[in-house]
Design an enzyme around this catalytic site. Structure first.
Site, mmCIF file in Angstrom:
data_model
loop_
_atom_site.group_PDB
_atom_site.id
_atom_site.type_symbol
_atom_site.label_atom_id
_atom_site.label_comp_id
_atom_site.label_asym_id
_atom_site.label_seq_id
_atom_site.Cartn_x
_atom_site.Cartn_y
_atom_site.Cartn_z
ATOM 1 N N ARG A 94 40.727 -10.446 57.735
ATOM 2 C CA ARG A 94 40.488 -9.211 56.976
ATOM 3 C C ARG A 94 41.300 -9.210 55.687
ATOM 4 O O ARG A 94 41.907 -8.221 55.297
ATOM 5 C CB ARG A 94 40.827 -8.002 57.808
ATOM 6 C CG ARG A 94 42.236 -7.981 58.327
ATOM 7 C CD ARG A 94 42.663 -6.577 58.424
ATOM 8 N NE ARG A 94 43.915 -6.451 59.130
ATOM 9 C CZ ARG A 94 44.398 -5.279 59.461
ATOM 10 N NH1 ARG A 94 43.753 -4.194 59.170
ATOM 11 N NH2 ARG A 94 45.540 -5.221 60.077
ATOM 12 N N ASP A 253 52.037 -17.627 62.359
ATOM 13 C CA ASP A 253 51.124 -17.345 61.239
ATOM 14 C C ASP A 253 51.693 -16.260 60.338
ATOM 15 O O ASP A 253 51.181 -16.041 59.238
ATOM 16 C CB ASP A 253 49.742 -16.914 61.753
ATOM 17 C CG ASP A 253 49.833 -15.800 62.781
ATOM 18 O OD1 ASP A 253 50.481 -16.012 63.816
ATOM 19 O OD2 ASP A 253 49.260 -14.717 62.543
HETATM 20 P P1 AMP Z 1 48.007 -10.026 62.515
HETATM 21 O O1 AMP Z 1 48.337 -9.507 63.893
HETATM 22 O O2 AMP Z 1 47.898 -8.951 61.490
HETATM 23 O O3 AMP Z 1 48.887 -11.160 62.106
HETATM 24 O O4 AMP Z 1 46.529 -10.603 62.615
HETATM 25 C C1 AMP Z 1 46.174 -11.668 63.446
HETATM 26 C C2 AMP Z 1 44.792 -12.150 63.110
HETATM 27 O O5 AMP Z 1 43.819 -11.134 63.361
HETATM 28 C C3 AMP Z 1 44.593 -12.603 61.678
HETATM 29 O O6 AMP Z 1 43.782 -13.732 61.687
HETATM 30 C C4 AMP Z 1 43.889 -11.420 61.059
HETATM 31 O O7 AMP Z 1 43.121 -11.794 59.955
HETATM 32 C C5 AMP Z 1 43.009 -10.954 62.225
HETATM 33 N N1 AMP Z 1 42.632 -9.527 62.118
HETATM 34 C C6 AMP Z 1 43.422 -8.450 62.301
HETATM 35 N N2 AMP Z 1 42.715 -7.300 62.142
HETATM 36 C C7 AMP Z 1 41.436 -7.661 61.867
HETATM 37 C C8 AMP Z 1 40.225 -6.944 61.604
HETATM 38 N N3 AMP Z 1 40.174 -5.608 61.598
HETATM 39 N N4 AMP Z 1 39.125 -7.680 61.350
HETATM 40 C C9 AMP Z 1 39.140 -9.000 61.365
HETATM 41 N N5 AMP Z 1 40.233 -9.738 61.603
HETATM 42 C C10 AMP Z 1 41.381 -9.079 61.853
HETATM 43 MG MG MG Z 2 49.229 -11.788 60.269
#
Ligand code: AMP
Ligand code: MG
Length: 488
Positions: A94, A253
């Site tokens: 996203r 990540d």
């Molecule tokens: P994060 O926990 O923010 O590090 O996100 C982990 C993964 O989930 C990353 O690859 C983000 O791009 C994906 N992600 C989080 N929220 C969304 C969403 N609403 N739509 C698509 N991908 C998401």
């Molecule tokens: Mg992240």
């Protein structure tokens, strides 16, 4: 009509020149009715952007992903990562990198939209973001910057005029994130796992060129890269600990090669001192608790080091030895950074061996009495020990005397110590209840004044102005612990 070059966009796209497997070219999905709700004027100016033009209809359209400025090449980056210890493929689900802005000083910053719609890496997600969490990232990342902690920045938040569906319907928004790059440990993990050694070398050379050009000519520049990243993370995590910042989701990540703090999802600042503090709703076992952050920092570096093995030495065993030596210094480096930061917080200008026990004793008392971390150091700074819950206890009286004697042994005038403490102990941090209050006003009532006032207080945390006093008060006691959320 506004021309984009009048806004000052000056894009280069070095990431787009990397091998095709590193990313997917992809455009933002336009939104219904974008509205700018906050713009970071000083940051815009430092990027070479014209604030008036950015606020115009066309300027906002860019921040909403409805128009692609000239020279931009939007793309989603591929990456992997260990999430709570489990390795998985991720990528920008996203977020989209719009381009790299070359500033009037010649610096290069990624301009990324967070929440611009689905990408090839979205999996089941909608690629969108809600207003509250984007404003939260804006507030906390800018507070971190003002505290002197390396971080990604927030340029703007726009609302989309569209709802996002979470547990309830929420107003949608897009954050423009600015970073010295979005290279992550997870970017290396992705290429090391699914790419070729040649691609890995391209990535490592790219990272060196972008963040550590000083090691380019080293005999083993990949080893130097590892050593430099280790140093930056030792510094970064020490800074987190010193202000009581809990990242909350230290997955690989979410660890940058540049050593900037990234991913302001479930993060929050600790109030009373307790190494076991966890805010994240999904961190059930406290993997990312405050007191674990340095250890996790080391674990993450080991995952990064593993990806570099094929570049470190042609003999695998020797490569492993080199990697281990490079990262084995992390705990000591971290500790040294923390010690020197803690000395500063206590106004100590030189080094004595007993300093460490002085610090440990204070922290021990703070933990036992649930003393507020920030306010305790603030009270010591202004010599108002009566403002802490420790005041009056025999152990604190004894400690205070020991500390005063320690300061008296210094040659420098007392004012030097006080000045050092003022510069090392923030008056304000983004306290959870104040952040929530600002978000509620913005999201529920479209009242951004509470947030603007908070941002103003946070913008210079070491000035200790009278206006900041109201932000030092603690929340009313509550039975419910404060909870934060990922990926909201
Ligand atoms: P994060 O926990 O923010 O590090 O996100 C982990 C993964 O989930 C990353 O690859 C983000 O791009 C994906 N992600 C989080 N929220 C969304 C969403 N609403 N739509 C698509 N991908 C998401
Ligand atoms: Mg992240």
């Amino acid at each position: 009509m506004t021309k984009f070059n009048e806004t000052g966009w000056n894009f280069d796209n070095s990431y787009a020149q990397l091998p095709k497997s590193f990313f997917t070219s992809h455009s933002p999905t336009p939104v219904r009715s974008p509205k700018l709700v906050i713009l970071n004027h000083p940051l815009a100016t430092s990027l070479g952007l014209n604030v008036q033009e950015l606020q115009s209809k066309d300027g906002v359209a860019v921040l909403a992903g409805n128009r692609i400025p000239e020279g931009a090449m939007p793309l989603a980056q591929a990456y992997a990562g260990h999430q709570f210890g489990h390795f998985t493929m991720l990528g920008d689900g996203r977020a989209l990198l719009i381009g790299e802005q070359i500033t009037p000083n010649g610096d290069r910053f990624d301009i990324q939209l967070k929440g611009p719609g689905r990408t090839p890496y979205s999996r089941g997600g909608d690629g969108r973001a809600a207003l509250g969490p984007m404003l939260r990232e804006y507030i906390i990342s800018e507070a971190m910057q003002a505290l002197g902690i390396p971080t990604t920045r927030s340029l703007a938040v726009v609302t989309t005029g569209e709802a996002v569906i979470r547990e309830t319907e929420l107003p949608g928004a897009i954050l423009t994130r600015v970073a010295s790059s979005h290279l992550r440990f997870g970017t290396f993990q992705y290429i090391a796992n699914w790419g070729t050694v040649k691609e890995l070398r391209v990535l490592a050379d790219y990272a060196i060129n972008r963040h550590y050009p000083e090691v380019e000519a080293d005999e083993n520049r990949y080893l130097s890269l590892l050593k430099e990243v280790t140093k930056r993370h030792a510094k970064l995590i020490a800074k987190w600990q010193l202000v009581g910042f809990i990242h909350g989701v230290m997955n690989t990540d979410n660890m940058t090669i540049s050593g900037e703090t990234i991913d302001y999802g479930p993060c929050a600042f600790m109030d009373h001192y307790d190494p076991a503090t966890v805010f994240s709703s999904i961190d059930l076992h406290g993997r990312y608790a405050y007191g674990n952050q340095p250890k996790i920092g080391g674990w993450n570096l080991a995952r990064f080091a593993e990806t570099l093995l094929p570049l470190l030495h042609e003999n695998e065993e020797q490569a492993v030895n080199l990697a281990q030596d490079a990262i084995s210094v992390f705990p000591e480096l971290y500790h040294r950074n923390w010690l020197s930061g803690m000395r500063a917080k206590l106004g100590i200008l030189n080094e004595e061996e007993q300093d460490e026990s002085l610090m440990e004793e204070l922290l021990q008392m703070m933990q036992e009495h649930r003393a507020d971390y920030t306010n305790t150091f603030r009270a010591l700074t202004f010599d108002t020990p009566e403002d802490t819950v420790l005041f009056g206890t025999p152990e604190f009286t004894k400690w205070h005397e020991l500390w005063q004697t320690r300061l008296d042994r210094q040659q420098e005038p007392k004012e030097s110590s006080q000045q050092l403490m003022r510069n090392s102990n923030p008056a304000v941090i983004p306290r959870n209840h104040r952040v929530e209050e600002a978000l509620e006003a913005a999201v529920e009532r479209e009242d951004y004044s509470v947030m603007e006032k908070l941002l103003n207080a946070l913008s210079n945390p070491y000035v200790h102005s009278p206006e900041q006093a109201e932000y030092c008060t603690l929340p009313a006691p509550s039975n419910r612990p404060y909870r934060t959320f990922c990926g909201t």
